[in-house]
Design a protein around this motif. Structure first.
Motif, short mmCIF file in Angstrom:
data_model
loop_
_atom_site.label_atom_id
_atom_site.label_comp_id
_atom_site.label_asym_id
_atom_site.label_seq_id
_atom_site.Cartn_x
_atom_site.Cartn_y
_atom_site.Cartn_z
N GLY A 16 7.69 -1.20 -2.20
CA GLY A 16 6.91 0.02 -2.42
C GLY A 16 7.54 0.94 -3.42
N LYS A 35 0.84 -5.66 9.29
CA LYS A 35 2.00 -5.08 8.59
C LYS A 35 2.76 -4.16 9.54
N ARG A 77 14.78 -4.21 -3.77
CA ARG A 77 14.95 -3.45 -5.01
C ARG A 77 15.29 -4.35 -6.20
N THR A 109 -2.16 -2.07 9.24
CA THR A 109 -0.83 -1.48 9.46
C THR A 109 -0.69 -1.01 10.91
N TYR A 153 -5.71 1.52 7.81
CA TYR A 153 -5.24 2.32 8.94
C TYR A 153 -6.45 2.36 9.87
N SER A 193 -4.09 1.13 -0.35
CA SER A 193 -4.00 1.86 0.92
C SER A 193 -5.34 2.50 1.29
N GLY A 208 13.13 -2.20 1.59
CA GLY A 208 14.47 -2.32 1.03
C GLY A 208 14.59 -3.24 -0.18
N PRO A 255 0.81 -1.22 0.00
CA PRO A 255 0.00 0.00 0.00
C PRO A 255 0.85 1.27 0.00
N ASP A 309 8.71 -6.55 3.56
CA ASP A 309 9.05 -5.44 2.67
C ASP A 309 10.07 -4.55 3.38
N GLY A 366 0.02 5.38 0.10
CA GLY A 366 -0.96 6.46 0.15
C GLY A 366 -0.63 7.52 -0.88
C1 LIG Z 1 5.29 7.19 -0.39
C2 LIG Z 1 4.91 6.04 0.49
C3 LIG Z 1 3.61 5.96 0.98
C4 LIG Z 1 3.25 4.88 1.78
N1 LIG Z 1 1.95 4.76 2.21
C5 LIG Z 1 1.59 3.68 2.94
C6 LIG Z 1 0.23 3.50 3.31
O1 LIG Z 1 -0.65 4.27 2.97
N2 LIG Z 1 -0.07 2.40 4.08
C7 LIG Z 1 0.89 1.49 4.48
O2 LIG Z 1 0.58 0.53 5.18
N3 LIG Z 1 2.18 1.64 4.09
C8 LIG Z 1 2.53 2.70 3.33
N4 LIG Z 1 3.83 2.81 2.92
C9 LIG Z 1 4.80 1.76 3.25
C10 LIG Z 1 4.82 0.72 2.13
O3 LIG Z 1 3.64 -0.01 2.10
C11 LIG Z 1 5.98 -0.25 2.32
O4 LIG Z 1 5.96 -0.77 3.62
C12 LIG Z 1 7.34 0.41 2.06
O5 LIG Z 1 7.28 1.19 0.90
C13 LIG Z 1 8.39 -0.68 1.92
O6 LIG Z 1 9.65 -0.13 1.75
P1 LIG Z 1 10.35 0.06 0.31
O7 LIG Z 1 9.74 1.28 -0.29
O8 LIG Z 1 11.76 0.22 0.66
O9 LIG Z 1 10.05 -1.18 -0.51
C14 LIG Z 1 4.21 3.89 2.12
C15 LIG Z 1 5.51 3.98 1.61
C16 LIG Z 1 5.86 5.04 0.79
C17 LIG Z 1 7.25 5.07 0.21
#
Ligand SMILES: Cc1cc2nc3c(=O)[nH]c(=O)nc-3n(C[C@H](O)[C@H](O)[C@H](O)COP(=O)(O)O)c2cc1C
Length: 378
Positions: free
Chosen positions: A331, A253, A312, A159, A133, A110, A310, A81, A308, A83
């Motif tokens: 993400g 999560k 890539r 989450t 959330y 999300s 890191g 997810p 999740d 946002g």
């Molecule tokens: C810009 C952004 C917005 C995010 N929004 C949410 C969200 O709305 N809900 C949620 O559970 N996690 C959110 N996350 C966390 C991601 O779901 C995920 O855990 C995270 O991106 C994993 O790390 P990575 O970007 O290094 O892969 C967000 C992450 C980013 C980068």
């Protein structure tokens, strides 16, 4: 190859995204909390995972399939997810959901997405999961869970790791705030990125469409409403209620503390996404890899473990599996892809992961992703 070889890796997509979209959109996705050490720690931890290759084996064909909660997915990587996803590229959320359905990988929407949950469920009916959330108001929580259930989401992801809003310095410096307002930086950045600006104009400015119906009239400001929407710390009592309301797979999560995982298992939670929110919440949090390494047998045996923060490369997904994560999510990778290539970026990222996961399995001498285990670790 089934992808554009001018951008053969997520790192290349990231470089292109930086040039192609406004800095406030790029920094929103790329940025993290405080000194951004936690985000770096997540990557460094993957670099430390070393595997011994096995040869004298025919690896002409290998299987990348992975089964989760009774469904076989074609790849062990999914979209977590994010946002405000459409800020990175107009229509990003729908493009990713469409590509996920086509490629048969999970797509998690999300609570704070900018596309209606009902529309995503229609598009990605076999692969969509909903991220919650947990709202402060129980009535709102019940209504959202009910909407997710009625629209056909296949799993619910709660989450845990945002008990409080984060102070992200890049966002503050860029003037990114709610409601989206046109500061001189935002106007200038939009002008020098006309494709992004035109797309956003046509698509409409990103908005929190799923939760806006619960805003208390025009007197409540958007920033106040969003920051006050979720519980300041999800409690076990709430989790118990959610378990009663949701009869499908229930996933937590952001669990990094062993006792939290054990308590959740006692309440009937089915799985965990080991995560530190991509380093966006607590700069001192352990990497997701460290948490996974330290996870007890009791948790591993009783619940489905995903990860999740890191990831890539396809090799990272295989490394995570060797450490015990049956599935991974990334993400920023998917959103760098959207920023770099627009809607085509969705397929580009999926195919890069498919290629890298396949090659890694062949290189280490493993016939199926599901057979990968700790015996490959050096
Ligand atoms: C810009 C952004 C917005 C995010 N929004 C949410 C969200 O709305 N809900 C949620 O559970 N996690 C959110 N996350 C966390 C991601 O779901 C995920 O855990 C995270 O991106 C994993 O790390 P990575 O970007 O290094 O892969 C967000 C992450 C980013 C980068």
């Amino acid at each position: 190859m089934k992808y554009d070889t001018r951008y053969p890796s997520v790192a290349d997509l990231k470089l292109r995204a930086r040039k192609r979209i406004p800095n406030f959109a790029y920094d929103y996705v790329d940025g993290a909390i405080d000194e951004e050490i936690g985000k770096k720690r997540n990557r460094d931890a993957f670099h430390e995972i070393v595997m011994t290759p096995r040869y004298l084996i025919d690896v002409t064909s290998v299987s990348t399939e992975s089964e989760l909660f009774g469904r076989k997915y074609s790849l062990p990587i999914g979209v977590p997810p994010i946002g405000l996803g459409n800020m990175m590229w107009p229509g990003a959320e729908m493009a990713l959901a469409t590509a996920a359905q086509k490629s048969n990988i999970p797509y998690i929407l999300s609570t704070f997405s900018t596309t209606l949950l009902e529309e995503i469920a229609d598009t990605a009916k076999d692969v969509c999961w909903f991220q919650l959330y947990v709202p402060k108001k129980q009535s709102v929580m019940k209504e959202i869970i009910d909407r997710a259930k009625k629209s056909g989401f296949n799993a619910l992801v709660v989450t845990l790791d945002i008990p409080v809003g984060a102070k992200r310095n890049r966002e503050l410096k860029n003037g990114l705030k709610l409601p989206f307002s046109f500061t001189p930086n935002i106007i200038w950045q939009s002008m020098i990125h006309p494709r992004w600006a035109m797309g956003t104009l046509m698509h409409g400015a990103p908005d929190f469409v799923n939760v806006l119906p619960y805003k208390e009239g025009p007197n409540q400001g958007l920033a106040e409403f969003i920051s006050d929407f979720a519980m300041a710390g999800v409690t076990l009592e709430r989790l118990k209620e959610i378990r009663k309301l949701w009869d499908g797979p229930l996933i937590l999560k952001g669990t990094q503390y062993e006792k939290n995982a054990l308590d959740a298992i006692n309440l009937g939670v089915d799985g965990f996404i080991v995560s530190n929110h991509g380093g966006r919440q607590l700069d001192a949090a352990p990497s997701s890899v460290q948490t996974l390494r330290e996870m007890s047998e009791q948790v591993r045996k009783t619940a489905t473990i995903m990860l999740d923060s890191g990831i890539r490369t396809g090799m990272d997904v295989v490394r995570a599996k060797a450490l015990g994560a049956d599935f991974s999510f990334s993400g920023r990778s998917f959103y760098y892809g959207m920023g770099a290539m627009g809607k085509e970026g969705a397929n580009q990222v999926i195919e890069i992961f498919r290629d890298e996961i396949t090659r890694t399995l062949q290189q280490v001498g493993c016939h199926a992703f599901e057979q990968m285990d700790s015996s490959w670790l050096s």
